[in-house]
Scaffold this motif. Sequence first.
Motif, PDB file in Angstrom:
ATOM      1  N   LEU A  98      -1.413  -4.342  -3.536  1.00 13.82           N
ATOM      2  CA  LEU A  98       0.015  -4.279  -3.872  1.00 13.82           C
ATOM      3  C   LEU A  98       0.831  -5.263  -3.031  1.00 13.82           C
ATOM      4  O   LEU A  98       2.015  -5.428  -3.257  1.00 13.82           O
ATOM      5  CB  LEU A  98       0.533  -2.851  -3.664  1.00 13.82           C
ATOM      6  N   ARG A  99       0.197  -5.864  -2.066  1.00 13.12           N
ATOM      7  CA  ARG A  99       0.912  -6.814  -1.217  1.00 13.12           C
ATOM      8  C   ARG A  99       1.090  -8.161  -1.920  1.00 13.12           C
ATOM      9  O   ARG A  99       2.163  -8.722  -1.941  1.00 13.12           O
ATOM     10  CB  ARG A  99       0.142  -6.994   0.085  1.00 13.12           C
ATOM     11  N   THR A 128      -8.592  -7.182  -4.433  1.00 16.45           N
ATOM     12  CA  THR A 128      -8.893  -6.745  -3.081  1.00 16.45           C
ATOM     13  C   THR A 128     -10.211  -5.995  -3.085  1.00 16.45           C
ATOM     14  O   THR A 128     -10.657  -5.525  -4.132  1.00 16.45           O
ATOM     15  CB  THR A 128      -7.752  -5.872  -2.527  1.00 16.45           C
ATOM     16  N   ARG A 144      -2.490   4.089  -5.468  1.00 11.26           N
ATOM     17  CA  ARG A 144      -1.163   3.886  -4.874  1.00 11.26           C
ATOM     18  C   ARG A 144      -1.138   4.364  -3.423  1.00 11.26           C
ATOM     19  O   ARG A 144      -0.514   3.760  -2.564  1.00 11.26           O
ATOM     20  CB  ARG A 144      -0.124   4.659  -5.709  1.00 11.26           C
ATOM     21  N   ARG A 145      -1.833   5.462  -3.171  1.00 12.78           N
ATOM     22  CA  ARG A 145      -1.886   6.003  -1.807  1.00 12.78           C
ATOM     23  C   ARG A 145      -2.643   5.070  -0.868  1.00 12.78           C
ATOM     24  O   ARG A 145      -2.558   5.193   0.335  1.00 12.78           O
ATOM     25  CB  ARG A 145      -2.555   7.371  -1.815  1.00 12.78           C
ATOM     26  N   ASN A 146      -3.390   4.163  -1.442  1.00 14.10           N
ATOM     27  CA  ASN A 146      -4.161   3.211  -0.640  1.00 14.10           C
ATOM     28  C   ASN A 146      -3.609   1.786  -0.751  1.00 14.10           C
ATOM     29  O   ASN A 146      -4.305   0.823  -0.407  1.00 14.10           O
ATOM     30  CB  ASN A 146      -5.630   3.244  -1.057  1.00 14.10           C
ATOM     31  N   ASN A 147      -2.389   1.679  -1.242  1.00 12.52           N
ATOM     32  CA  ASN A 147      -1.711   0.387  -1.385  1.00 12.52           C
ATOM     33  C   ASN A 147      -2.453  -0.571  -2.317  1.00 12.52           C
ATOM     34  O   ASN A 147      -2.514  -1.772  -2.085  1.00 12.52           O
ATOM     35  CB  ASN A 147      -1.500  -0.290  -0.022  1.00 12.52           C
ATOM     36  N   ILE A 148      -3.047   0.019  -3.330  1.00 13.54           N
ATOM     37  CA  ILE A 148      -3.803  -0.758  -4.315  1.00 13.54           C
ATOM     38  C   ILE A 148      -3.240  -0.421  -5.691  1.00 13.54           C
ATOM     39  O   ILE A 148      -2.756   0.688  -5.909  1.00 13.54           O
ATOM     40  CB  ILE A 148      -5.304  -0.388  -4.230  1.00 13.54           C
TER      41      ILE A 148
END
Lengths: 418, 382
Positions: free
Chosen positions: B28-29, B34, B91-95
């Motif tokens: 998500l960055r 990833t 989402r909880r893992n920034n993915i």
Amino acid sequence: MTSPFRSVWESLHERLYFFPPFPTEVDPLVLFALLLVGGLVAGEVLYRAGGLSRIVGYVLAGALAGPLTGWLDRESLILAKPFADVALGLLLLETGRHLDLAWLRANPRLLLTSLAESGLAFAAIYAFARLAVGLSPGWSAAAAAITMASAPAVVLMGAQESRAQGQVTQRMLLLTALGCAASFVVFTVVLGVVHAERSGDWIDALAHPLWVAGGSCLIGALCARLALVVAARQHGGPAARMFVLVAVALLAVGIARMLAVPVFLSLFMMGVVLNVGDRDRRLAYASLPDGLWMLAIVLFVVTGAMLPLGDMTLETVLQGLGLILVRGAAKLLGVVLSGGRDLPVGKQVLVGVGIQPLSATAIFMAAEISAVYPEVSAAALLLPLLAAAMMEFVGPQLCRYALQRAGEAETQESGRQP
Amino acid sequence: MSDLGGLSFTRSRPLSLGVELELQLVSLRDYDLTRGATDLLAGLRYDGSFGEIKLEITESMIEVNSRPRDDVGAIGADLDGLRAVLVDHCRRNNIAICGGGTHPYHHWPERRISPGERFAYLNERYGYLSKQFTVFGQHIHIGVTSGDDAIWLTHALNRHVPHFIALSASSPFVDATDTGFVSARLNAVSAFPLSGQAPDVADWAGFLDHMALLQSCGVAESIKDLYWDVRPKPEYGTVEVRVCDTPLTVERATELAAFAQCLSRYLLRERPPVMPAMQALVARYNKFQACRFGFDAQLADPLRRCTEPLGESLPALLACLADDADALGCRLQLERLRNVAESRQGDSSWLRAIAAGSENFHELTRAATERFAEPSGYRQGP
């Protein structure tokens, strides 16, 4: 007594119209280049020969040039400071950009983990400094504020060096950013406490932290807005956006230096505001160019040269080791106990190991405080500085170990090397 | 070497369906691929109620499998359930996850082979191709009652491979470049030596002979090694269509499953003449046409010795399947596909339109993740 070489030079200067006078001071660019090349060679030798993190080599080169041989003296360090400020500023800018509020909203447990590891680290270091070393409450708090956070420069560079990707890497970077934010807040409060403890002047005690915090926030916010406004009017590609980011970051470094506001705090705030305020994602994908990371070499060399290695005695070394151990245990426990089931426990332990580095930011924070009370701070800040000195050599290795053990570092066969 | 006795064909409910989707895991960055599949699965708390979530060959991919179902509505509900579980957990893992047959700009050497004996074997065998195989497809299983039917249906569906490609195409970008193809994914698959079409065997016994030949020559150990466009899957009792790009939405994935089910019913019901040897002469060409031009492809017809515009034959075929769609309860899904074929605006067109309005490929992938994250019309419960 002048050397024969200098005599010849001066006689040439007298006879030849164009010939310059003998240079008595090193040009800052020459110094910069020497630090860069020296650090680069030492880092590469240690990396190739011993499999150590290059960062250890950079710091070792600084320690050799500074406290161990005396070649880099106080004046040289003052000359090199702007380069180190720029390097630290850019690294803190990047760290601030990793403070991902959207991720925290989606996974609030990460905030809990950050509070746990930072809070436990602060409490453990404060208690150690107070009870085991016998520092005053103010200086104990200063030691804790300086050393509670992970070293953003080391963690960022470690991840960059290993080209690491994955949950351990991402969480290390996020916890480092959050830890920095917490440490900076505590640091500004501690500035007031130290003023109150030393001089009893309540105006200084209130005004100085306000100046530091307010100034940094203002510089960071204004420069972030400026970068976004300029980026919105640029039609170039990634290179143009990167140029805007670097140019405005340099402006922020310069303004912070002019106003005697900590560069690291101003740039960190700029990174945070960029991350939060970039709704149109003008600079969201702009990354700092690989070449700029070379500046970080200078930062680590300068940091190595600033280490108080001459003040090492058996007692101070043991105290420093004690701080490292209680801090390390607190961080590890904080991460593991609050981690929940998001990540396997083994990976949580690696996150706890990976955020152990303690380095340049701590030393620069100590420098900010010692500039206020130079007469007392040398002794009072010896504990965190020695701990940072020791961790300079161990922290990068721990970070590297965590990333490799997690299987997130890029292997040789995976492709490009930095 | 595996035992041919293991290749006995498992009978399954006729025209039952199963869908596999290979999905992209992006940060998500920056929305680049990833590495995260192993950690995601390790931290996932999921009771399997919608089907399976599995590793794929590289750590930047994740595969979801629906349960075997009789109707496309249930397939859609399963896929949407799996989508919701993954979107939330990622989402909880920034993915984020998204569809699309290729990631528009990832750097393939950065991919990491997932842990597991099978993946290690593939990496050992295929070298860099295994990392370049970080492409994302939809596989559709159609239940048949016998091995002979499976072989016949495999040949019959082969003729319609270009139709599946055109309808699902969602991979116009590779290496931050518009390839000019609507489906560039299949070019990565074509590099594998055992890709292509099933051989001209008449029945299940003929297929077993062929497998025995491949095994004795050391070419393939099992059916898993055969990356054919359409292949029998004896352990499931299905025929597997493997040429679709993963669509950008659960709706489109479900519509493609409906197309496969209706087409299979039609073919098994009508039993049109199938000539695998003739079809093989033009199969690669027709596949290229569909990958390159999508709905504008010109397909070679070796039986009639002429060219057939896919943009005309596909809507006609979809119209022809209307009765089967009614019988199977998927008229709506087929109508939607017909609209896509007639308007010639599939997922590739959508991606190109978004890319044209975006400053960079990061934003394109972001748009794809947001599209995939939207709940579908098949969502169950609140």
